[in-house]
Scaffold this motif. Structure first.
Motif, PDB file in Angstrom:
ATOM      1  N   ILE A 187       0.949  -1.266   0.131  1.00 13.75           N
ATOM      2  CA  ILE A 187       0.066  -0.060   0.115  1.00 13.75           C
ATOM      3  C   ILE A 187       1.101   1.179  -0.029  1.00 13.75           C
ATOM      4  CG2 ILE A 187      -1.752   1.214   1.280  1.00 13.75           C
ATOM      5  CD1 ILE A 187      -2.914  -1.460   2.426  1.00 13.75           C
ATOM      6  N   ALA A 188       0.445   2.235  -0.592  1.00 11.54           N
ATOM      7  CA  ALA A 188       1.197   3.546  -0.722  1.00 11.54           C
ATOM      8  C   ALA A 188       0.349   4.627  -0.152  1.00 11.54           C
ATOM      9  CB  ALA A 188       1.207   3.983  -2.269  1.00 11.54           C
ATOM     10  N   MET A 189       0.875   5.294   0.983  1.00  8.93           N
ATOM     11  CA  MET A 189       0.119   6.191   1.568  1.00  8.93           C
ATOM     12  C   MET A 189       0.770   7.658   1.387  1.00  8.93           C
ATOM     13  SD  MET A 189      -0.514   5.076   5.338  1.00  8.93           S
ATOM     14  CE  MET A 189       1.043   5.029   5.820  1.00  8.93           C
ATOM     15  N   PHE A 190      -0.189   8.886   1.137  1.00 11.21           N
ATOM     16  CA  PHE A 190       0.071   9.947   0.586  1.00 11.21           C
ATOM     17  C   PHE A 190      -0.375  11.028   1.667  1.00 11.21           C
ATOM     18  CE2 PHE A 190       0.025   7.217  -3.140  1.00 11.21           C
ATOM     19  CZ  PHE A 190       1.210   7.703  -3.773  1.00 11.21           C
ATOM     20  N   ARG A 191       0.682  11.672   1.896  1.00 10.38           N
ATOM     21  CA  ARG A 191      -0.078  12.904   2.929  1.00 10.38           C
ATOM     22  C   ARG A 191       0.083  14.073   1.803  1.00 10.38           C
ATOM     23  NH1 ARG A 191       3.196  15.188   8.165  1.00 10.38           N
ATOM     24  NH2 ARG A 191       1.656  16.676   8.686  1.00 10.38           N
ATOM     25  N   LEU A 192      -1.187  14.883   1.750  1.00 16.55           N
ATOM     26  CA  LEU A 192      -1.527  15.907   0.804  1.00 16.55           C
ATOM     27  C   LEU A 192      -1.250  17.221   1.819  1.00 16.55           C
ATOM     28  CD1 LEU A 192      -4.752  14.439  -1.002  1.00 16.55           C
ATOM     29  CD2 LEU A 192      -2.324  13.914  -1.215  1.00 16.55           C
ATOM     30  N   THR A 193      -1.388  18.369   1.036  1.00 16.73           N
ATOM     31  CA  THR A 193      -1.121  19.703   1.515  1.00 16.73           C
ATOM     32  C   THR A 193      -2.264  20.185   2.377  1.00 16.73           C
ATOM     33  OG1 THR A 193      -1.943  20.418  -0.706  1.00 16.73           O
ATOM     34  CG2 THR A 193       0.408  20.516  -0.411  1.00 16.73           C
ATOM     35  N   ASP A 194      -3.590  19.464   2.018  1.00 15.52           N
ATOM     36  CA  ASP A 194      -4.691  19.795   2.936  1.00 15.52           C
ATOM     37  C   ASP A 194      -4.831  19.116   4.287  1.00 15.52           C
ATOM     38  OD1 ASP A 194      -5.190  17.111   2.357  1.00 15.52           O
ATOM     39  OD2 ASP A 194      -7.148  17.529   1.406  1.00 15.52           O
ATOM     40  N   GLY A 195      -3.730  18.222   4.675  1.00 18.42           N
ATOM     41  CA  GLY A 195      -3.535  17.764   5.840  1.00 18.42           C
ATOM     42  C   GLY A 195      -4.329  16.100   5.683  1.00 18.42           C
ATOM     43  N   SER A 196      -4.796  15.615   4.903  1.00 18.36           N
ATOM     44  CA  SER A 196      -5.258  14.479   4.484  1.00 18.36           C
ATOM     45  C   SER A 196      -4.229  13.550   4.336  1.00 18.36           C
ATOM     46  CB  SER A 196      -6.715  14.230   3.867  1.00 18.36           C
ATOM     47  OG  SER A 196      -6.033  14.674   2.430  1.00 18.36           O
ATOM     48  N   VAL A 197      -4.517  12.122   4.511  1.00 22.35           N
ATOM     49  CA  VAL A 197      -3.527  10.999   4.308  1.00 22.35           C
ATOM     50  C   VAL A 197      -4.402  10.090   3.203  1.00 22.35           C
ATOM     51  CG1 VAL A 197      -2.111   8.979   5.076  1.00 22.35           C
ATOM     52  CG2 VAL A 197      -2.020  11.278   6.194  1.00 22.35           C
ATOM     53  N   LEU A 198      -3.799   9.792   2.216  1.00 25.09           N
ATOM     54  CA  LEU A 198      -4.777   8.865   1.282  1.00 25.09           C
ATOM     55  C   LEU A 198      -4.094   7.441   1.087  1.00 25.09           C
ATOM     56  CD1 LEU A 198      -6.419  11.102  -1.029  1.00 25.09           C
ATOM     57  CD2 LEU A 198      -7.366  10.470   0.798  1.00 25.09           C
ATOM     58  N   ALA A 199      -4.783   6.425   0.965  1.00 21.80           N
ATOM     59  CA  ALA A 199      -3.901   5.071   0.726  1.00 21.80           C
ATOM     60  C   ALA A 199      -4.532   4.512  -0.382  1.00 21.80           C
ATOM     61  CB  ALA A 199      -4.192   4.482   2.133  1.00 21.80           C
ATOM     62  N   VAL A 200      -3.684   4.241  -1.157  1.00 18.13           N
ATOM     63  CA  VAL A 200      -3.997   3.159  -2.319  1.00 18.13           C
ATOM     64  C   VAL A 200      -3.147   2.036  -2.420  1.00 18.13           C
ATOM     65  CG1 VAL A 200      -4.935   5.004  -3.688  1.00 18.13           C
ATOM     66  CG2 VAL A 200      -2.460   4.429  -3.939  1.00 18.13           C
ATOM     67  N   GLU A 201      -3.666   1.223  -3.479  1.00 14.18           N
ATOM     68  CA  GLU A 201      -2.852   0.119  -3.891  1.00 14.18           C
ATOM     69  C   GLU A 201      -1.464   0.589  -4.584  1.00 14.18           C
ATOM     70  OE1 GLU A 201      -5.159  -1.959  -6.566  1.00 14.18           O
ATOM     71  OE2 GLU A 201      -3.352  -3.593  -6.967  1.00 14.18           O
ATOM     72  N   ASN A 202      -0.317  -0.174  -3.976  1.00 15.58           N
ATOM     73  CA  ASN A 202       0.852   0.483  -4.651  1.00 15.58           C
ATOM     74  C   ASN A 202       1.384  -0.006  -6.239  1.00 15.58           C
ATOM     75  OD1 ASN A 202       3.085   2.241  -4.596  1.00 15.58           O
ATOM     76  ND2 ASN A 202       4.528   0.886  -3.467  1.00 15.58           N
TER      77      ASN A 202
END
Ligand code: FES
Length: 104
Positions: free
Chosen positions: A28-43
């Motif tokens: 899984i790849a997790m990304f921290r966005l500039t709006d503060g959220s963290v999103l996770a998707v299949e890598n």
């Protein structure tokens, strides 16, 4: 049944950065966005499996490092004219502790 797992802390991921985690056979790849959220998707890019965790994030879209397909991190869909979809995972952040949970 959905399982909620503690997978990282906000301090582990830079803003606009990413982190790879493995849960059993899932990567899984997790990304921290500039709006503060963290999103996770299949890598794995729906095109030819490029590692999205190594891609550049723009807004809530990641650019695959191999052939530049653009994948929406919220829906998992490739941006037209490309076509494909990856699995997304719900995340939860405990803002007091910074703990990031993922629901699988
Ligand atoms: S593998 Fe991602 S764009 Fe080709």
């Amino acid at each position: 049944m959905t399982t909620k797992l503690l997978v990282a802390n906000l301090s582990d991921i830079d803003v606009k950065g990413s982190r790879r985690i493995k849960v059993k056979e899932l990567e899984i790849a997790m990304f921290r966005l500039t709006d503060g959220s963290v999103l996770a998707v299949e890598n794995s890019c729906p095109h030819k499996g490029g590692l999205l965790s190594e891609g550049m994030v723009c807004g809530s879209t990641v650019h695959c490092p191999l052939h530049d397909w653009k994948i929406d991190l919220k829906s998992g869909n490739a941006q037209e004219p490309d076509d494909g979809c990856i699995k997304t995972f719900e995340t939860e952040i405990d803002h007091k502790s910074g703990s990031i949970y993922i629901k699988i």
